[in-house]
Motif scaffolding. Structure first.
Motif, PDB file in Angstrom:
ATOM      1  N   GLY A  13       0.823  -1.195   0.000  1.00 18.36           N
ATOM      2  CA  GLY A  13       0.000   0.000   0.000  1.00 18.36           C
ATOM      3  C   GLY A  13       0.858   1.246   0.000  1.00 18.36           C
ATOM      4  O   GLY A  13       1.959   1.241   0.555  1.00 18.36           O
ATOM      5  N   ALA A  14       0.359   2.304  -0.638  1.00 18.65           N
ATOM      6  CA  ALA A  14       1.054   3.585  -0.655  1.00 18.65           C
ATOM      7  C   ALA A  14       0.056   4.696  -0.386  1.00 18.65           C
ATOM      8  O   ALA A  14      -1.123   4.597  -0.745  1.00 18.65           O
ATOM      9  N   THR A  15       0.538   5.752   0.278  1.00 21.31           N
ATOM     10  CA  THR A  15      -0.323   6.889   0.592  1.00 21.31           C
ATOM     11  C   THR A  15      -0.319   7.894  -0.552  1.00 21.31           C
ATOM     12  O   THR A  15       0.730   8.197  -1.113  1.00 21.31           O
ATOM     13  N   ALA A  16      -1.495   8.419  -0.879  1.00 16.24           N
ATOM     14  CA  ALA A  16      -1.600   9.461  -1.907  1.00 16.24           C
ATOM     15  C   ALA A  16      -2.757  10.382  -1.552  1.00 16.24           C
ATOM     16  O   ALA A  16      -3.749   9.940  -0.963  1.00 16.24           O
ATOM     17  N   ARG A  17      -2.613  11.682  -1.928  1.00 17.61           N
ATOM     18  CA  ARG A  17      -3.717  12.608  -1.690  1.00 17.61           C
ATOM     19  C   ARG A  17      -4.111  13.334  -2.975  1.00 17.61           C
ATOM     20  O   ARG A  17      -5.028  14.155  -2.971  1.00 17.61           O
ATOM     21  N   ASP A  18      -3.395  13.039  -4.068  1.00 15.78           N
ATOM     22  CA  ASP A  18      -3.709  13.699  -5.333  1.00 15.78           C
ATOM     23  C   ASP A  18      -3.479  12.726  -6.486  1.00 15.78           C
ATOM     24  O   ASP A  18      -2.722  11.757  -6.335  1.00 15.78           O
ATOM     25  N   PRO A  19      -4.093  12.965  -7.637  1.00 19.30           N
ATOM     26  CA  PRO A  19      -3.985  12.025  -8.762  1.00 19.30           C
ATOM     27  C   PRO A  19      -2.573  11.786  -9.251  1.00 19.30           C
ATOM     28  O   PRO A  19      -2.209  10.644  -9.575  1.00 19.30           O
ATOM     29  N   GLY A  20      -1.730  12.808  -9.271  1.00 18.66           N
ATOM     30  CA  GLY A  20      -0.360  12.631  -9.769  1.00 18.66           C
ATOM     31  C   GLY A  20       0.449  11.688  -8.888  1.00 18.66           C
ATOM     32  O   GLY A  20       1.074  10.733  -9.371  1.00 18.66           O
ATOM     33  N   THR A  21       0.400  11.913  -7.586  1.00 16.32           N
ATOM     34  CA  THR A  21       1.086  11.020  -6.642  1.00 16.32           C
ATOM     35  C   THR A  21       0.528   9.614  -6.747  1.00 16.32           C
ATOM     36  O   THR A  21       1.269   8.628  -6.708  1.00 16.32           O
ATOM     37  N   ALA A  22      -0.773   9.530  -6.904  1.00 17.54           N
ATOM     38  CA  ALA A  22      -1.425   8.222  -7.000  1.00 17.54           C
ATOM     39  C   ALA A  22      -0.942   7.452  -8.225  1.00 17.54           C
ATOM     40  O   ALA A  22      -0.565   6.276  -8.130  1.00 17.54           O
ATOM     41  N   GLY A  40       4.530   0.298  -8.369  1.00 17.58           N
ATOM     42  CA  GLY A  40       4.259  -1.029  -7.832  1.00 17.58           C
ATOM     43  C   GLY A  40       3.266  -1.127  -6.699  1.00 17.58           C
ATOM     44  O   GLY A  40       3.148  -2.201  -6.087  1.00 17.58           O
ATOM     45  N   ALA A  41       2.524  -0.072  -6.414  1.00 14.97           N
ATOM     46  CA  ALA A  41       1.540  -0.141  -5.331  1.00 14.97           C
ATOM     47  C   ALA A  41       0.365  -1.037  -5.717  1.00 14.97           C
ATOM     48  O   ALA A  41      -0.166  -0.965  -6.820  1.00 14.97           O
ATOM     49  N   THR A  42      -0.050  -1.882  -4.758  1.00 14.29           N
ATOM     50  CA  THR A  42      -1.197  -2.765  -4.940  1.00 14.29           C
ATOM     51  C   THR A  42      -2.505  -2.022  -4.685  1.00 14.29           C
ATOM     52  O   THR A  42      -3.524  -2.295  -5.307  1.00 14.29           O
ATOM     53  N   TYR A  43      -2.471  -1.123  -3.678  1.00 11.59           N
ATOM     54  CA  TYR A  43      -3.631  -0.300  -3.332  1.00 11.59           C
ATOM     55  C   TYR A  43      -3.113   1.042  -2.852  1.00 11.59           C
ATOM     56  O   TYR A  43      -1.903   1.208  -2.594  1.00 11.59           O
ATOM     57  N   LEU A  44      -4.014   2.008  -2.715  1.00 11.45           N
ATOM     58  CA  LEU A  44      -3.637   3.332  -2.233  1.00 11.45           C
ATOM     59  C   LEU A  44      -4.430   3.698  -0.988  1.00 11.45           C
ATOM     60  O   LEU A  44      -5.654   3.479  -0.942  1.00 11.45           O
ATOM     61  N   GLY A  45      -3.735   4.231   0.007  1.00 12.36           N
ATOM     62  CA  GLY A  45      -4.405   4.834   1.152  1.00 12.36           C
ATOM     63  C   GLY A  45      -4.568   6.309   0.837  1.00 12.36           C
ATOM     64  O   GLY A  45      -3.577   7.015   0.640  1.00 12.36           O
ATOM     65  N   VAL A  46      -5.804   6.763   0.731  1.00  8.86           N
ATOM     66  CA  VAL A  46      -6.049   8.121   0.212  1.00  8.86           C
ATOM     67  C   VAL A  46      -6.695   8.996   1.268  1.00  8.86           C
ATOM     68  O   VAL A  46      -7.732   8.657   1.838  1.00  8.86           O
ATOM     69  N   VAL A  90      -6.834   6.166 -11.069  1.00  9.20           N
ATOM     70  CA  VAL A  90      -6.084   4.905 -10.933  1.00  9.20           C
ATOM     71  C   VAL A  90      -7.016   3.707 -11.061  1.00  9.20           C
ATOM     72  O   VAL A  90      -8.240   3.812 -10.891  1.00  9.20           O
ATOM     73  N   GLY A  91      -6.436   2.566 -11.299  1.00  5.30           N
ATOM     74  CA  GLY A  91      -7.213   1.337 -11.435  1.00  5.30           C
ATOM     75  C   GLY A  91      -6.996   0.349 -10.309  1.00  5.30           C
ATOM     76  O   GLY A  91      -7.363  -0.828 -10.407  1.00  5.30           O
ATOM     77  N   VAL A  92      -6.417   0.813  -9.192  1.00  6.37           N
ATOM     78  CA  VAL A  92      -6.203  -0.063  -8.030  1.00  6.37           C
ATOM     79  C   VAL A  92      -7.168   0.356  -6.923  1.00  6.37           C
ATOM     80  O   VAL A  92      -7.711   1.460  -6.949  1.00  6.37           O
ATOM     81  N   PRO A  93      -7.381  -0.512  -5.933  1.00  8.28           N
ATOM     82  CA  PRO A  93      -8.312  -0.144  -4.860  1.00  8.28           C
ATOM     83  C   PRO A  93      -7.869   1.103  -4.105  1.00  8.28           C
ATOM     84  O   PRO A  93      -6.697   1.235  -3.730  1.00  8.28           O
ATOM     85  N   VAL A  94      -8.810   2.025  -3.923  1.00  9.50           N
ATOM     86  CA  VAL A  94      -8.578   3.237  -3.127  1.00  9.50           C
ATOM     87  C   VAL A  94      -9.208   3.029  -1.757  1.00  9.50           C
ATOM     88  O   VAL A  94     -10.400   2.767  -1.627  1.00  9.50           O
ATOM     89  N   ILE A  95      -8.358   3.111  -0.727  1.00  7.18           N
ATOM     90  CA  ILE A  95      -8.799   2.947   0.653  1.00  7.18           C
ATOM     91  C   ILE A  95      -8.770   4.322   1.311  1.00  7.18           C
ATOM     92  O   ILE A  95      -7.705   4.892   1.548  1.00  7.18           O
ATOM     93  N   ALA A  96      -9.918   4.869   1.609  1.00  9.74           N
ATOM     94  CA  ALA A  96     -10.002   6.212   2.195  1.00  9.74           C
ATOM     95  C   ALA A  96      -9.632   6.149   3.674  1.00  9.74           C
ATOM     96  O   ALA A  96     -10.024   5.217   4.395  1.00  9.74           O
ATOM     97  N   ILE A  97      -8.907   7.162   4.107  1.00  9.58           N
ATOM     98  CA  ILE A  97      -8.432   7.178   5.492  1.00  9.58           C
ATOM     99  C   ILE A  97      -8.526   8.569   6.091  1.00  9.58           C
ATOM    100  O   ILE A  97      -8.448   9.555   5.363  1.00  9.58           O
ATOM    101  N   ALA A  98      -8.735   8.617   7.400  1.00 16.26           N
ATOM    102  CA  ALA A  98      -8.772   9.815   8.250  1.00 16.26           C
ATOM    103  C   ALA A  98     -10.196  10.274   8.518  1.00 16.26           C
ATOM    104  O   ALA A  98     -10.922  10.675   7.598  1.00 16.26           O
TER     105      ALA A  98
END
Ligand SMILES: Cc1ncc(COP(=O)(O)OP(=O)(O)O)c(N)n1
Ligand SMILES: Cc1ncsc1CCOP(=O)(O)O
Ligand SMILES: [Mg+2]
Length: 200
Positions: A100-109, A116-122, A150-158
């Protein structure tokens, strides 16, 4: 089993056990200890959580400390801006691990997925008192912008609660990650079930 939609982030074995008992394979448990915790203590906690998760068919991830994830045989790990870069983390964990990788914007995502991120913590999706020093919340609209990119699972956080799950799903989130909604609940098992119902 599909990728879990509910991710519990915790440093409490008791909370992890209550949530795994309630959710079984529908849960991911991310072991996240404070920076001042020694690797030995992180290793011992993560080893107990992995054993709990494997027995229930749940996914265990380790935050930041990928060497601990490897040492305990966790399903993978999660990295953010202050951790190993995603491409390095992928090399450390190997091609089959969940990363998993953290992202808050489309470019970082997009860059994280390409690396190589499997999912994103957004997020941070909403304001939260659980973690200091976060940038301003991005809200469901910010989550939607990343999910559309993106085409990977987005996991919303906070600041995620069961009541906020519908708008996050509407925004394109695949699932959610929580600390307080389960970890600070009077009954973590019941809180887990409430979140699963909101996600179904
Ligand atoms: C699912 C998920 N999303 C985001 C985070 C935050 O990770 P990071 O930005 O590395 O911050 P710390 O958790 O290390 O303080 C996460 N852990 N999990
Ligand atoms: C670890 C982390 N990263 C971004 S927000 C957060 C904490 C989320 O905690 P809560 O679910 O209690 O708002
Ligand atoms: Mg981190």
């Amino acid at each position: 089993m599909p990728f879990p939609r509910l991710h519990l982030i915790t440093d409490s074995f008791a909370v992890a056990r209550a949530a795994v008992d309630a959710a079984g394979p529908e849960l991911a448990v991310q072991v996240r200890v404070e920076d001042g915790v020694d690797d030995r203590d992180a290793y011992e906690l993560a080893g107990k959580v992995v054993e709990l998760c494997v027995g229930a068919g749940a996914l265990c991830l380790v935050n930041d400390r990928l060497h601990v994830a490897l040492a305990v045989g966790a399903g993978g790990g999660h990295v953010g801006a202050l951790d190993l870069p995603v491409d390095a983390a992928r090399r450390v964990l190997g091609p089959g691990a969940v990363l998993g990788a953290t992202a808050r914007d489309p470019g970082t995502a997009r860059r994280a997925v390409a690396a190589g991120a499997t999912y994103l913590g957004v997020g941070p999706a909403y304001a939260t008192s659980t973690k200091d020093g976060l940038p301003p919340p991005i809200g469901p609209a910010g989550v939607a912008a990343v999910a559309a990119a993106v085409g990977v699972p987005v996991i919303a956080i906070a600041g995620v609660t069961a009541a906020r799950v519908p708008e996050l799903l509407e925004s394109g989130a695949y699932g959610v990650a929580v600390i307080g909604a389960i970890g600070r609940a009077p009954d973590p098992g019941a809180a887990t079930i409430e979140l699963l119902k909101a996600l179904s």
